[in-house]
Scaffold this motif. Sequence first.
Motif, PDB file in Angstrom:
ATOM      1  N   SER A   1       0.818  -1.224   0.000  1.00  0.00           N
ATOM      2  CA  SER A   1       0.000   0.000   0.000  1.00  0.00           C
ATOM      3  C   SER A   1       0.844   1.262   0.000  1.00  0.00           C
ATOM      4  O   SER A   1       0.315   2.365   0.154  1.00  0.00           O
ATOM      5  N   ASP A   2       2.174   1.116  -0.145  1.00  0.00           N
ATOM      6  CA  ASP A   2       3.083   2.263  -0.125  1.00  0.00           C
ATOM      7  C   ASP A   2       2.949   3.041   1.194  1.00  0.00           C
ATOM      8  O   ASP A   2       3.015   4.263   1.217  1.00  0.00           O
ATOM      9  N   GLY A   3       2.764   2.304   2.285  1.00  0.00           N
ATOM     10  CA  GLY A   3       2.728   2.924   3.603  1.00  0.00           C
ATOM     11  C   GLY A   3       1.380   3.457   4.031  1.00  0.00           C
ATOM     12  O   GLY A   3       1.264   4.037   5.114  1.00  0.00           O
ATOM     13  N   ALA A   4       0.337   3.265   3.230  1.00  0.00           N
ATOM     14  CA  ALA A   4      -0.999   3.702   3.657  1.00  0.00           C
ATOM     15  C   ALA A   4      -1.475   2.887   4.854  1.00  0.00           C
ATOM     16  O   ALA A   4      -2.261   3.360   5.675  1.00  0.00           O
TER      17      ALA A   4
ATOM     18  N   LEU B   1      -8.890   3.804   3.238  1.00  0.00           N
ATOM     19  CA  LEU B   1      -8.980   5.203   3.685  1.00  0.00           C
ATOM     20  C   LEU B   1      -7.863   6.062   3.110  1.00  0.00           C
ATOM     21  O   LEU B   1      -8.080   7.243   2.820  1.00  0.00           O
ATOM     22  N   PHE B   2      -6.663   5.483   2.944  1.00  0.00           N
ATOM     23  CA  PHE B   2      -5.500   6.327   2.691  1.00  0.00           C
ATOM     24  C   PHE B   2      -4.688   5.990   1.444  1.00  0.00           C
ATOM     25  O   PHE B   2      -3.838   6.790   1.039  1.00  0.00           O
ATOM     26  N   ALA B   3      -4.896   4.859   0.817  1.00  0.00           N
ATOM     27  CA  ALA B   3      -4.102   4.498  -0.361  1.00  0.00           C
ATOM     28  C   ALA B   3      -4.653   5.163  -1.612  1.00  0.00           C
ATOM     29  O   ALA B   3      -5.807   5.593  -1.662  1.00  0.00           O
ATOM     30  N   SER B   4      -3.824   5.217  -2.634  1.00  0.00           N
ATOM     31  CA  SER B   4      -4.290   5.730  -3.922  1.00  0.00           C
ATOM     32  C   SER B   4      -5.317   4.764  -4.501  1.00  0.00           C
ATOM     33  O   SER B   4      -5.300   3.563  -4.210  1.00  0.00           O
ATOM     34  N   PRO B   5      -6.236   5.241  -5.329  1.00  0.00           N
ATOM     35  CA  PRO B   5      -7.245   4.356  -5.923  1.00  0.00           C
ATOM     36  C   PRO B   5      -6.633   3.174  -6.674  1.00  0.00           C
ATOM     37  O   PRO B   5      -7.158   2.064  -6.619  1.00  0.00           O
ATOM     38  N   ALA B   6      -5.531   3.414  -7.375  1.00  0.00           N
ATOM     39  CA  ALA B   6      -4.916   2.334  -8.154  1.00  0.00           C
ATOM     40  C   ALA B   6      -4.363   1.245  -7.234  1.00  0.00           C
ATOM     41  O   ALA B   6      -4.554   0.046  -7.481  1.00  0.00           O
ATOM     42  N   LEU B   7      -3.675   1.643  -6.170  1.00  0.00           N
ATOM     43  CA  LEU B   7      -3.140   0.657  -5.228  1.00  0.00           C
ATOM     44  C   LEU B   7      -4.266  -0.088  -4.527  1.00  0.00           C
ATOM     45  O   LEU B   7      -4.202  -1.303  -4.325  1.00  0.00           O
ATOM     46  N   LEU B   8      -5.291   0.649  -4.133  1.00  0.00           N
ATOM     47  CA  LEU B   8      -6.421   0.020  -3.457  1.00  0.00           C
ATOM     48  C   LEU B   8      -7.080  -1.020  -4.362  1.00  0.00           C
ATOM     49  O   LEU B   8      -7.363  -2.148  -3.926  1.00  0.00           O
ATOM     50  N   GLU B   9      -7.325  -0.666  -5.601  1.00  0.00           N
ATOM     51  CA  GLU B   9      -7.961  -1.592  -6.531  1.00  0.00           C
ATOM     52  C   GLU B   9      -7.127  -2.863  -6.691  1.00  0.00           C
ATOM     53  O   GLU B   9      -7.660  -3.983  -6.707  1.00  0.00           O
ATOM     54  N   ALA B  10      -5.811  -2.684  -6.794  1.00  0.00           N
ATOM     55  CA  ALA B  10      -4.930  -3.836  -6.963  1.00  0.00           C
ATOM     56  C   ALA B  10      -4.952  -4.739  -5.737  1.00  0.00           C
ATOM     57  O   ALA B  10      -4.975  -5.974  -5.847  1.00  0.00           O
ATOM     58  N   LEU B  11      -4.967  -4.139  -4.551  1.00  0.00           N
ATOM     59  CA  LEU B  11      -4.974  -4.934  -3.323  1.00  0.00           C
ATOM     60  C   LEU B  11      -6.303  -5.636  -3.109  1.00  0.00           C
ATOM     61  O   LEU B  11      -6.343  -6.786  -2.652  1.00  0.00           O
ATOM     62  N   LEU B  12      -7.392  -4.976  -3.431  1.00  0.00           N
ATOM     63  CA  LEU B  12      -8.694  -5.618  -3.319  1.00  0.00           C
ATOM     64  C   LEU B  12      -8.762  -6.842  -4.234  1.00  0.00           C
ATOM     65  O   LEU B  12      -9.243  -7.915  -3.840  1.00  0.00           O
ATOM     66  N   GLU B  13      -8.266  -6.700  -5.438  1.00  0.00           N
ATOM     67  CA  GLU B  13      -8.272  -7.822  -6.380  1.00  0.00           C
ATOM     68  C   GLU B  13      -7.367  -8.948  -5.889  1.00  0.00           C
ATOM     69  O   GLU B  13      -7.723 -10.130  -5.958  1.00  0.00           O
ATOM     70  N   ARG B  14      -6.197  -8.588  -5.368  1.00  0.00           N
ATOM     71  CA  ARG B  14      -5.240  -9.596  -4.907  1.00  0.00           C
ATOM     72  C   ARG B  14      -5.808 -10.426  -3.761  1.00  0.00           C
ATOM     73  O   ARG B  14      -5.543 -11.625  -3.657  1.00  0.00           O
ATOM     74  N   HIS B  15      -6.584  -9.779  -2.901  1.00  0.00           N
ATOM     75  CA  HIS B  15      -7.125 -10.469  -1.727  1.00  0.00           C
ATOM     76  C   HIS B  15      -8.570 -10.914  -1.922  1.00  0.00           C
ATOM     77  O   HIS B  15      -9.222 -11.294  -0.941  1.00  0.00           O
TER      78      HIS B  15
END
Length: 276
Positions: A87-90, A251-265
């Motif tokens: 999350s780049d520290g989010a 709450l705090f990550a960029s939309p692109a990072l959030l989307e990637a993490l949601l998909e990964r999990h």
Amino acid sequence: MNRLRRARPWLGTLVEISLAADFDTPALLAAVEAAYAAIARVHVAMSVHEPASELSRLNRSAHLAAVPVSADVLTVLRAALSFAEDSDGAFDPVVGGRLTALGLLPACEVTAAPQSTWRDVLIDGDQLRFRQPLRLDFGGIAKGYAVDLAIEQLRAAGIAEAQVNAGGDLRVFGPASQRIALRDPRAPSQWSQIVELDDQALATSAPYYAAGSSPSALIDPRSGSPYAGADSISVIAPTCLAADALTKVALFASPALLEALLERHDAQLLIQRCAD
């Protein structure tokens, strides 16, 4: 089908266990005790409010020398550091120093370095060392881990259907989906949406119970700024650990990072707006 429901104060909240199985009551009670024992183990190891906890001892001494850590702490820490990197520290388990400075955690005898982050945490086998004084806080992930452990205990006992709810961080399993009511961020004593969980977990982060003018305990680890919004963020995921952590990422990550993490999990994001 025999049913049982119990609630106990653990993890800074009320943890409720509901279950059903074709067992007699003593067998159901034994399954509940095993689940609560797993939850208690997490509380004893990872509470920053308990000076004798393993986490508190690490925060006092791991900047001085490498310290052996338990399997539970190591599991949670590895997961937390993975979320921090992705999350780049989010999400950052080293947010404890910022929370302490805001008066949201009790004072610690070791003052965390102002710029300490997850990158200052070094794992070597079953030992942990900090590059500089810092304060680990698993408040954004430990409840989810404890819920997962409790679910594992109930499954191992042969329970057919269960729900473990730790103050809104919950997980269910059973032959049928379970309906969960989400609080309305504009009126938290009321529900505003129903979701159905099928062998899944759900966690929610929202500031609606912040006391008066106190800052929200939801902190952006990079800036140290409390979450200024009023929306309620929920995540559905296969595990409660992932759902718990991902609410903070949302709450705090960029939309692109959030989307990637949601998909990964394999996770789903639910946002309840608190419009003026």
